[in-house]
Design a protein around this motif. Structure first.
Motif, short mmCIF file in Angstrom:
data_model
loop_
_atom_site.label_atom_id
_atom_site.label_comp_id
_atom_site.label_asym_id
_atom_site.label_seq_id
_atom_site.Cartn_x
_atom_site.Cartn_y
_atom_site.Cartn_z
N GLY A 124 7.31 -16.25 -92.56
CA GLY A 124 8.56 -16.97 -92.80
C GLY A 124 8.94 -16.93 -94.26
N THR A 125 9.86 -17.79 -94.67
CA THR A 125 10.31 -17.82 -96.06
C THR A 125 9.27 -18.49 -96.95
N PHE A 126 8.91 -17.81 -98.04
CA PHE A 126 7.93 -18.33 -99.00
C PHE A 126 8.69 -18.80 -100.24
N TYR A 127 8.34 -20.02 -100.73
CA TYR A 127 9.06 -20.62 -101.85
C TYR A 127 8.15 -20.82 -103.06
N GLU A 128 8.73 -20.73 -104.24
CA GLU A 128 8.08 -21.13 -105.49
C GLU A 128 9.05 -22.06 -106.22
N LEU A 129 8.68 -23.35 -106.31
CA LEU A 129 9.54 -24.35 -106.93
C LEU A 129 8.99 -24.68 -108.32
N VAL A 130 9.85 -24.56 -109.33
CA VAL A 130 9.44 -24.80 -110.72
C VAL A 130 10.04 -26.12 -111.19
N LYS A 131 9.17 -27.06 -111.56
CA LYS A 131 9.57 -28.36 -112.10
C LYS A 131 9.20 -28.39 -113.57
N THR A 132 10.20 -28.53 -114.45
CA THR A 132 9.97 -28.53 -115.89
C THR A 132 9.97 -29.95 -116.43
N VAL A 133 8.91 -30.30 -117.16
CA VAL A 133 8.79 -31.60 -117.82
C VAL A 133 8.50 -31.34 -119.29
N ASN A 134 9.50 -31.57 -120.13
CA ASN A 134 9.42 -31.26 -121.56
C ASN A 134 9.08 -29.78 -121.75
N ASP A 135 7.90 -29.46 -122.32
CA ASP A 135 7.52 -28.07 -122.55
C ASP A 135 6.50 -27.57 -121.53
N THR A 136 6.38 -28.26 -120.42
CA THR A 136 5.38 -27.92 -119.40
C THR A 136 6.06 -27.68 -118.06
N ASP A 137 5.60 -26.65 -117.32
CA ASP A 137 6.14 -26.32 -116.00
C ASP A 137 5.07 -26.55 -114.93
#
Length: 361
Positions: A124-137
């Motif tokens: 199926g569909t594979f996801y990569e979600l990027v959450k950025t907090v200040n200088d950190t992902d």
């Protein structure tokens, strides 16, 4: 005429009943889907550098880490429940661009701190979600986008000081002491050179008296002076990173020796080989090890698993290219690591998505 009117009204009534049934069924399906998603209960888990809500029954363990000056990453893989829905969690600084697989497409960027990438796979569909907090992902990977978004909303970055290495500057007093030591050493060298020159002069004079050709002695001496010293390090042929080096004179293996994670990279071209990057630890840098990697697809072997000896690079990794390119993308790899005597030290089986790009384990 009245009969036709009655028939028309009846047909309209039947059509409305059918549409209403379809609407009620579709609403029920949506409700059931929402209910299925809401059945995944979450609990807060502390990873030291960050904390985030994870599914109850999941089991995240550290599979790979990389620490450099100004950048670094930690990869936690889910080996418990809901491993398909949420496969892994990566926290990193300044490495996101290289961690997102080449086959992933940016499909959403609803704000400056959230980006969503996706690609189609056999599951199926594979996801990569990027959450950025200040200088950190924080990168969440898996097949359930709704779950990934819920988890991202609960993420909290804590102490990331151990994620990267700071550049160390030499204090002034240390530099002064070094300069004094260098000057003292230089004076000793000058005295030694002067003493040696006097001995050479005496030897030349004696040689002239015995009528031995002085030119050959001088030519040989100049050749020794101008010969460049052999570099103790060289670039690994399998490693595209020019900053990582291996030694010409590897030492014997120290113990314990085990696989600490890594990645596999396969290009999309027919002639592209598969590259394995296996982390064994920087404490083994310069040590000679042996390694075999078996690739397969749908249970069928793609290679014979050649035994390769190589020194561990200065970063703690070994980079091994497959002997040939494969007509199919591998979906499973078995890595065997041996000491310098050929004794098996560790083995690990890794499931892969049969696609191009880089996959971490």
């Amino acid at each position: 005429m009245d009969k036709n009117k009655t028939l028309l009204i009846g047909l309209i009534a039947i059509a409305l009943i059918i549409l209403a049934g379809i609407f009620i069924y579709s609403q029920g399906m949506v409700a059931n889907n929402d209910k299925a998603n809401s059945n995944i209960q979450l609990k807060t888990q502390d990873f030291k550098a960050f904390e985030i809500d994870t599914p109850v029954g999941s089991d995240f363990s550290l599979k790979n880490n990389q620490t450099e000056v100004g950048k670094g990453m930690l990869y936690y893989k889910n080996s418990g429940d809901y491993a398909k829905e949420i496969e892994g969690i990566i926290i990193n600084k300044n490495l996101t661009d290289s961690l997102i697989s080449d086959n992933m497409d940016l499909v959403a960027s609803n704000s400056s701190d959230v980006k969503i990438y996706s690609s189609l796979s056999r599951n199926g569909t594979f996801y990569e979600l990027v959450k950025t907090v200040n200088d950190t992902d924080i990168i969440l990977t898996g097949h359930d986008l709704n779950l990934l978004q819920k988890m991202a909303n609960t993420s909290n970055v804590k102490d990331t000081s151990a994620l990267t290495v700071k550049e160390v500057k030499t204090p002034k007093n240390v530099t002064t002491q070094v300069n004094k030591t260098v000057n003292k050493t230089q004076n000793q060298v000058n005295k030694t050179v002067e003493k040696t020159q006097n001995q050479v002069n005496k030897t030349v004079a004696k040689t002239q008296e015995s009528k031995t050709p002085v030119e050959k002695v001088v030519e040989k001496t100049n050749e020794q002076k101008t010969q460049a010293p052999k570099s103790p390090n060289k670039i690994s042929q399998n490693n595209p990173n020019p900053e990582s080096v291996i030694t010409d004179n590897p030492t014997k293996t120290t113990y314990p020796l085990y696989i600490g994670g890594g990645s596999f990279t396969t290009g999309s071209g027919l002639d592209d080989k598969t590259f394995a990057k296996i982390y064994l630890g920087a404490e083994h840098a310069g040590e000679e090890i042996g390694i075999k990697i078996f690739y397969s697809r749908d249970g069928n072997s793609l290679n014979q698993g050649n035994y390769v000896t190589t020194p561990v690079e200065s970063t703690g990794y070994v980079n091994i290219a497959s002997a040939d390119s494969y007509s199919l993308y591998p979906d499973y790899a078995t890595v065997n690591v041996y000491d310098c005597y050929g004794n098996l030290q560790d083995t690990q089986g890794i499931s892969l998505e049969p696609t191009s790009g880089t996959q971490y384990f």
